[in-house]
Design a protein around this motif. Structure first.
Motif, short mmCIF file in Angstrom:
data_model
loop_
_atom_site.label_atom_id
_atom_site.label_comp_id
_atom_site.label_asym_id
_atom_site.label_seq_id
_atom_site.Cartn_x
_atom_site.Cartn_y
_atom_site.Cartn_z
N ALA A 17 0.80 -1.70 0.21
CA ALA A 17 0.13 0.14 -0.02
C ALA A 17 0.92 1.39 -0.01
N GLU A 55 -3.08 7.75 7.31
CA GLU A 55 -3.75 6.03 7.13
C GLU A 55 -3.01 5.07 7.85
N ASN A 68 -11.03 -0.45 8.67
CA ASN A 68 -11.76 0.37 8.07
C ASN A 68 -11.91 1.59 8.32
N PHE A 71 -9.45 3.30 5.20
CA PHE A 71 -10.28 2.91 4.37
C PHE A 71 -11.39 3.62 3.42
N ASN A 75 -9.78 7.68 3.11
CA ASN A 75 -10.23 7.77 1.71
C ASN A 75 -11.39 8.99 1.15
#
Length: 94
Positions: A17, A55, A68, A71, A75
């Motif tokens: 990532a 993140e 969660n 994400f 985001n």
């Protein structure tokens, strides 16, 4: 489902990532340069970079709730900040 998590497994997907985020930031930088965007865009882009870093801090906590949050919420913030940066730049130039 054809996601990286399914294909690589969670640990390897999480390791990949940051690489994808750096590629995205490079693409955002190239976009700004090619579009002739100004300082407001790059200030927003710095915020996008910080949000992406945050993140990864959340994901290191290794619980499903933080993944969660990273994400979905971060985001969404990154997307909004990116668009607002472009709009701010255009408004300041006009």
């Amino acid at each position: 489902l054809h996601s990286l998590v399914v294909r690589l497994g969670l640990p390897r997907a999480l390791a990949a990532a940051p690489i994808f985020h750096l590629v995205a930031l490079a693409g955002f930088l190239a976009f700004g340069l090619l579009a002739g965007l100004g300082p407001a865009y790059y200030v927003g882009l710095a915020g996008v970079g910080l949000a992406l870093g945050y993140e990864h801090i959340l994901v290191r906590q290794n619980n499903l709730e933080s993944i969660n949050k990273a994400f979905f919420q971060v985001n969404a913030a990154v997307s909004g900040l990116f668009v607002l940066s472009i709009l701010a730049d255009r408004v300041l130039i006009s």
